[in-house]
Design a protein around this motif. Structure first.
Motif, PDB file in Angstrom:
ATOM      1  N   ASP A  91       0.810  -1.218   0.000  1.00  0.00           N
ATOM      2  CA  ASP A  91       0.000   0.000   0.000  1.00  0.00           C
ATOM      3  C   ASP A  91       0.844   1.269   0.000  1.00  0.00           C
ATOM      4  N   VAL A  92       2.119   1.149  -0.397  1.00  0.00           N
ATOM      5  CA  VAL A  92       2.990   2.329  -0.376  1.00  0.00           C
ATOM      6  C   VAL A  92       2.424   3.387  -1.329  1.00  0.00           C
ATOM      7  N   VAL A  93       2.510   4.639  -0.909  1.00  0.00           N
ATOM      8  CA  VAL A  93       1.995   5.745  -1.721  1.00  0.00           C
ATOM      9  C   VAL A  93       3.041   6.110  -2.766  1.00  0.00           C
ATOM     10  N   GLU A  94       2.639   6.123  -4.052  1.00  0.00           N
ATOM     11  CA  GLU A  94       3.550   6.561  -5.104  1.00  0.00           C
ATOM     12  C   GLU A  94       3.046   7.872  -5.677  1.00  0.00           C
ATOM     13  N   MET A  95       3.869   8.896  -5.592  1.00  0.00           N
ATOM     14  CA  MET A  95       3.540  10.201  -6.149  1.00  0.00           C
ATOM     15  C   MET A  95       4.157  10.284  -7.542  1.00  0.00           C
ATOM     16  N   LYS A  96       3.323  10.190  -8.573  1.00  0.00           N
ATOM     17  CA  LYS A  96       3.820  10.278  -9.953  1.00  0.00           C
ATOM     18  C   LYS A  96       3.815  11.746 -10.367  1.00  0.00           C
ATOM     19  N   VAL A  97       4.999  12.315 -10.454  1.00  0.00           N
ATOM     20  CA  VAL A  97       5.130  13.739 -10.759  1.00  0.00           C
ATOM     21  C   VAL A  97       5.179  13.914 -12.276  1.00  0.00           C
ATOM     22  N   LYS A  98       4.322  14.776 -12.781  1.00  0.00           N
ATOM     23  CA  LYS A  98       4.281  15.076 -14.218  1.00  0.00           C
ATOM     24  C   LYS A  98       4.839  16.474 -14.450  1.00  0.00           C
ATOM     25  N   GLU A  99       5.158  16.735 -15.706  1.00  0.00           N
ATOM     26  CA  GLU A  99       5.730  18.041 -16.048  1.00  0.00           C
ATOM     27  C   GLU A  99       4.801  19.185 -15.654  1.00  0.00           C
ATOM     28  N   GLY A 100       3.504  18.982 -15.810  1.00  0.00           N
ATOM     29  CA  GLY A 100       2.548  20.049 -15.498  1.00  0.00           C
ATOM     30  C   GLY A 100       2.001  20.009 -14.081  1.00  0.00           C
ATOM     31  N   SER A 101       2.501  19.107 -13.240  1.00  0.00           N
ATOM     32  CA  SER A 101       1.989  18.991 -11.870  1.00  0.00           C
ATOM     33  C   SER A 101       2.292  20.253 -11.068  1.00  0.00           C
ATOM     34  N   LYS A 102       1.372  20.611 -10.183  1.00  0.00           N
ATOM     35  CA  LYS A 102       1.581  21.734  -9.274  1.00  0.00           C
ATOM     36  C   LYS A 102       2.224  21.205  -7.994  1.00  0.00           C
ATOM     37  N   ILE A 103       3.374  21.785  -7.646  1.00  0.00           N
ATOM     38  CA  ILE A 103       4.106  21.297  -6.466  1.00  0.00           C
ATOM     39  C   ILE A 103       3.236  21.416  -5.212  1.00  0.00           C
ATOM     40  N   ARG A 104       2.466  22.492  -5.083  1.00  0.00           N
ATOM     41  CA  ARG A 104       1.638  22.678  -3.883  1.00  0.00           C
ATOM     42  C   ARG A 104       0.641  21.536  -3.734  1.00  0.00           C
ATOM     43  N   ASN A 105       0.010  21.160  -4.856  1.00  0.00           N
ATOM     44  CA  ASN A 105      -0.976  20.066  -4.800  1.00  0.00           C
ATOM     45  C   ASN A 105      -0.302  18.744  -4.425  1.00  0.00           C
ATOM     46  N   LEU A 106       0.854  18.478  -5.033  1.00  0.00           N
ATOM     47  CA  LEU A 106       1.577  17.247  -4.718  1.00  0.00           C
ATOM     48  C   LEU A 106       1.947  17.193  -3.242  1.00  0.00           C
ATOM     49  N   MET A 107       2.461  18.319  -2.727  1.00  0.00           N
ATOM     50  CA  MET A 107       2.931  18.338  -1.340  1.00  0.00           C
ATOM     51  C   MET A 107       1.771  18.231  -0.359  1.00  0.00           C
ATOM     52  N   ASN A 108       0.653  18.875  -0.665  1.00  0.00           N
ATOM     53  CA  ASN A 108      -0.509  18.773   0.236  1.00  0.00           C
ATOM     54  C   ASN A 108      -0.948  17.318   0.382  1.00  0.00           C
ATOM     55  N   PHE A 109      -1.007  16.610  -0.741  1.00  0.00           N
ATOM     56  CA  PHE A 109      -1.432  15.209  -0.702  1.00  0.00           C
ATOM     57  C   PHE A 109      -0.393  14.350   0.019  1.00  0.00           C
ATOM     58  N   ALA A 110       0.887  14.546  -0.324  1.00  0.00           N
ATOM     59  CA  ALA A 110       1.950  13.721   0.267  1.00  0.00           C
ATOM     60  C   ALA A 110       2.045  13.946   1.778  1.00  0.00           C
ATOM     61  N   MET A 111       1.941  15.204   2.208  1.00  0.00           N
ATOM     62  CA  MET A 111       2.032  15.488   3.648  1.00  0.00           C
ATOM     63  C   MET A 111       0.837  14.878   4.394  1.00  0.00           C
ATOM     64  N   ALA A 112      -0.338  14.902   3.770  1.00  0.00           N
ATOM     65  CA  ALA A 112      -1.513  14.297   4.407  1.00  0.00           C
ATOM     66  C   ALA A 112      -1.307  12.803   4.582  1.00  0.00           C
ATOM     67  N   GLN A 113      -0.707  12.154   3.575  1.00  0.00           N
ATOM     68  CA  GLN A 113      -0.463  10.712   3.676  1.00  0.00           C
ATOM     69  C   GLN A 113       0.508  10.398   4.819  1.00  0.00           C
ATOM     70  N   MET A 114       1.552  11.195   4.930  1.00  0.00           N
ATOM     71  CA  MET A 114       2.598  10.904   5.929  1.00  0.00           C
ATOM     72  C   MET A 114       2.183  11.337   7.340  1.00  0.00           C
ATOM     73  N   GLU A 115       1.483  12.471   7.449  1.00  0.00           N
ATOM     74  CA  GLU A 115       1.189  12.990   8.783  1.00  0.00           C
ATOM     75  C   GLU A 115      -0.181  12.550   9.300  1.00  0.00           C
ATOM     76  N   LEU A 116      -1.185  12.591   8.434  1.00  0.00           N
ATOM     77  CA  LEU A 116      -2.533  12.276   8.904  1.00  0.00           C
ATOM     78  C   LEU A 116      -2.826  10.786   8.829  1.00  0.00           C
ATOM     79  N   LYS A 117      -2.417  10.146   7.750  1.00  0.00           N
ATOM     80  CA  LYS A 117      -2.713   8.721   7.583  1.00  0.00           C
ATOM     81  C   LYS A 117      -1.617   7.832   8.135  1.00  0.00           C
TER      82      LYS A 117
END
Length: 200
Positions: free
Chosen positions: A24-50
């Motif tokens: 169940d490891v979380v994989e963040m697939k970063v794309k050229e057009g990805s917004k860093i803020r959106n990626l970080m919000n999701f990743a931090m929620a996975q690590m801190e909240l979940k």
């Protein structure tokens, strides 16, 4: 190629290059057009909240730089993360469509296979095998930026997050005026005081 337009890009699916990952490891697939803020919000929620213990960031081609940026932000925000970095090549499939096909003929598509650099970075709260290639130990809490070797480990903790000690006080040249005396010349007598400002 001026009549062709890229209509689709897909990348080959390949397993993550890390052994013994939880399913169940979380994989963040970063794309050229990805917004860093959106990626970080999701990743931090996975690590801190979940409470996820590990997270993987991956990106290829032009997204590699953005992938590394996300990882560095994550390490600064959470601290104490073990890291393993793997670099490899991935195959991208680009489908190009002919915008000016022959009259009455079918639209011609062109498929291009491109090999692009790809990066996968595993961040883990739990210790990882330090003998594997690409391993980086956690940075000290006050560390800003990547470590440049063990020399930085010996610096005292009083530097409070500075990458290097502050520079020595600058010479007083910037504030002092420099006086130059011009000796007697045939044209005139006496001396002339020239004031030179150190800023120029």
């Amino acid at each position: 190629m001026e009549n062709f337009r890229k209509v689709r890009t897909s990348e080959e699916e390949s397993p993550l290059p890390f052994p013994n990952l939880p399913p169940d490891v979380v994989e963040m697939k970063v794309k050229e057009g990805s917004k860093i803020r959106n990626l970080m919000n999701f990743a931090m929620a996975q690590m801190e909240l979940k409470g996820s213990r590990q997270i993987v960031f991956s990106g290829c081609g032009r997204a590699v730089t953005k992938t590394i940026t996300c990882v560095e932000i994550m390490k600064r925000k959470l601290g104490g993360l073990h890291q393993v970095t793997k670099v490899r090549y991935k195959t991208l499939l680009e489908v190009w469509e002919n915008q000016d096909p022959l009259p009455g003929g079918p639209a011609q598509n062109l498929t291009v296979h491109k090999n692009v650099p790809s990066i996968c970075i595993l961040l883990s709260r739990d210790p990882l095998d330090p003998s594997q290639t690409g391993y980086q130990p956690p940075e000290p809490w006050h560390g800003l930026g990547p470590q440049l070797g063990n020399a930085e480990d010996t610096s005292s903790s009083s530097t409070k997050g500075l990458k290097r000690p502050p520079p020595p006080p600058s010479e007083e040249l910037l504030t002092k005026k420099l006086q130059v005396q011009v000796s007697d010349s045939p044209r005139g007598s006496g001396t002339t005081d020239c004031q030179l400002d150190g800023h120029h």
